[in-house]
Design a protein around this motif. Sequence first.
Motif: not given
Length: 161
Positions: A114, A116-120, A122-123, A129
Amino acid sequence: MNNALLHQFCGFLDTPQIWDKTVAFPYPAYNLKRLDLQELPENIHLPPTMVLGKRMERFFRFYVTHCSEERIIAHNEQIISEKRTLGELDFLLKNENTGQVSHVELVYKFYLYDPEIPAEAERWTGPNHRDNLSRKLDRLLKKQFPLLHREETRPLLDRLG
């Protein structure tokens, strides 16, 4: 082994590791050997509705039992202290030739990327989520693998010899 199940088992064997040598993770991955699938015993039966994780555990048990130099000495052993479950050891294996014991935590999950998730880190997310690859690796590192070395696990290890 029926044809569909054989394809699933081959898919299990061919699944790439969740991390490779370039990722800093202190525990080695369990490496499955390539097999001549014509020689597999035909005694694995799985209900078609069995969930992914349980299906992969069965494939892993089948692999260890029929295709490796190891034997399973413990499987899905819950570690309990004061009526509270601390965790579960997926597999303890013993190499028949060397006597070496290995602790295997079998993780077989689907993650989607994803952006759209800021932290790489946690994508890579699971079905919701709250579940992501970063959290899973952290849980393996801080809870699941260290469980083997807790004092509460000692009675199981003593019983297994």
